[in-house]
Design a protein around this motif. Structure first.
Motif, PDB file in Angstrom:
ATOM      1  N   SER A  87      15.839 -80.767  11.850  1.00 50.62           N
ATOM      2  CA  SER A  87      16.878 -80.278  12.765  1.00 50.62           C
ATOM      3  C   SER A  87      17.427 -81.392  13.650  1.00 50.62           C
ATOM      4  O   SER A  87      18.563 -81.321  14.103  1.00 50.62           O
ATOM      5  CB  SER A  87      16.331 -79.154  13.634  1.00 50.62           C
ATOM      6  N   ASP A 142      23.227 -77.582  11.488  1.00 54.36           N
ATOM      7  CA  ASP A 142      22.705 -76.246  11.810  1.00 54.36           C
ATOM      8  C   ASP A 142      21.817 -75.604  10.745  1.00 54.36           C
ATOM      9  O   ASP A 142      22.057 -74.458  10.343  1.00 54.36           O
ATOM     10  CB  ASP A 142      23.870 -75.308  12.134  1.00 54.36           C
ATOM     11  N   PRO A 143      20.759 -76.281  10.292  1.00 55.06           N
ATOM     12  CA  PRO A 143      19.860 -75.614   9.341  1.00 55.06           C
ATOM     13  C   PRO A 143      19.081 -74.505  10.054  1.00 55.06           C
ATOM     14  O   PRO A 143      18.772 -74.634  11.237  1.00 55.06           O
ATOM     15  CB  PRO A 143      18.927 -76.732   8.886  1.00 55.06           C
ATOM     16  N   PRO A 144      18.771 -73.414   9.371  1.00 55.22           N
ATOM     17  CA  PRO A 144      17.971 -72.371  10.012  1.00 55.22           C
ATOM     18  C   PRO A 144      16.555 -72.879  10.262  1.00 55.22           C
ATOM     19  O   PRO A 144      16.065 -73.746   9.535  1.00 55.22           O
ATOM     20  CB  PRO A 144      17.973 -71.225   8.991  1.00 55.22           C
ATOM     21  N   PRO A 145      15.886 -72.371  11.291  1.00 55.48           N
ATOM     22  CA  PRO A 145      14.524 -72.828  11.566  1.00 55.48           C
ATOM     23  C   PRO A 145      13.553 -72.411  10.464  1.00 55.48           C
ATOM     24  O   PRO A 145      13.740 -71.393   9.803  1.00 55.48           O
ATOM     25  CB  PRO A 145      14.164 -72.163  12.894  1.00 55.48           C
ATOM     26  N   ARG A 146      12.516 -73.222  10.285  1.00 51.68           N
ATOM     27  CA  ARG A 146      11.460 -72.935   9.311  1.00 51.68           C
ATOM     28  C   ARG A 146      10.473 -71.956   9.935  1.00 51.68           C
ATOM     29  O   ARG A 146      10.114 -72.089  11.098  1.00 51.68           O
ATOM     30  CB  ARG A 146      10.729 -74.242   8.978  1.00 51.68           C
ATOM     31  N   THR A 147      10.044 -71.002   9.156  1.00 54.84           N
ATOM     32  CA  THR A 147       9.015 -70.076   9.619  1.00 54.84           C
ATOM     33  C   THR A 147       7.652 -70.660   9.275  1.00 54.84           C
ATOM     34  O   THR A 147       7.314 -70.814   8.113  1.00 54.84           O
ATOM     35  CB  THR A 147       9.175 -68.699   8.940  1.00 54.84           C
TER      36      THR A 147
END
Length: 128
Positions: A14, A62-67
């Motif tokens: 990110s 803007d990559p989505p956050p990693r779970t």
């Protein structure tokens, strides 16, 4: 099909500069090649360990956050072999990187712990 070895692992971060600093200055990986791809708004950094190319570090807008918790389906973690786990943990602590408590693998009887990269990607340190 005959596979020879893992060629590389791709990681999307990110914050490119923060992750670049972590992988180079904290983990000691060597940069091989770095490029900014204007059309994608993306940096790409190839990193090596002991001369072997192993990681592609990418940034994308803007990559989505990693779970990470709870653990999700997919790649679980990245693991590095170390000679002296306690020494590595001490060196990381000097640089503000906290490791989980040391555990022992019940099958191999080897010690290991986890740290996390700037995006909370779990990184295992496994004693040789």
């Amino acid at each position: 099909m005959i596979l020879n070895k893992i060629h590389h692992i791709a990681i999307i971060c990110s914050d490119y500069q923060r992750s670049k600093t972590f992988y180079i200055e904290q983990l000691g990986l060597q940069p091989i090649h770095e490029v900014y791809r204007e059309e994608r708004g993306s940096h790409k950094l190839d990193l090596a360990l002991n001369g072997d190319y192993i990681i592609e570090l990418f940034s994308f807008p803007d990559p989505p956050p990693r779970t990470s918790r709870p653990e999700a389906t997919g790649l679980r973690h990245l693991a590095f072999e170390v000679d002296d786990l306690e020494n590595n943990i001490q060196q990381l602590a000097i640089n503000g990187i906290e490791a989980e408590p040391i555990r022992t693998d019940p099958v191999t009887n080897k010690k290991f712990t986890f740290i996390f990269d700037p995006d909370q990607l779990p990184i295992e340190l496994y004693e040789k």
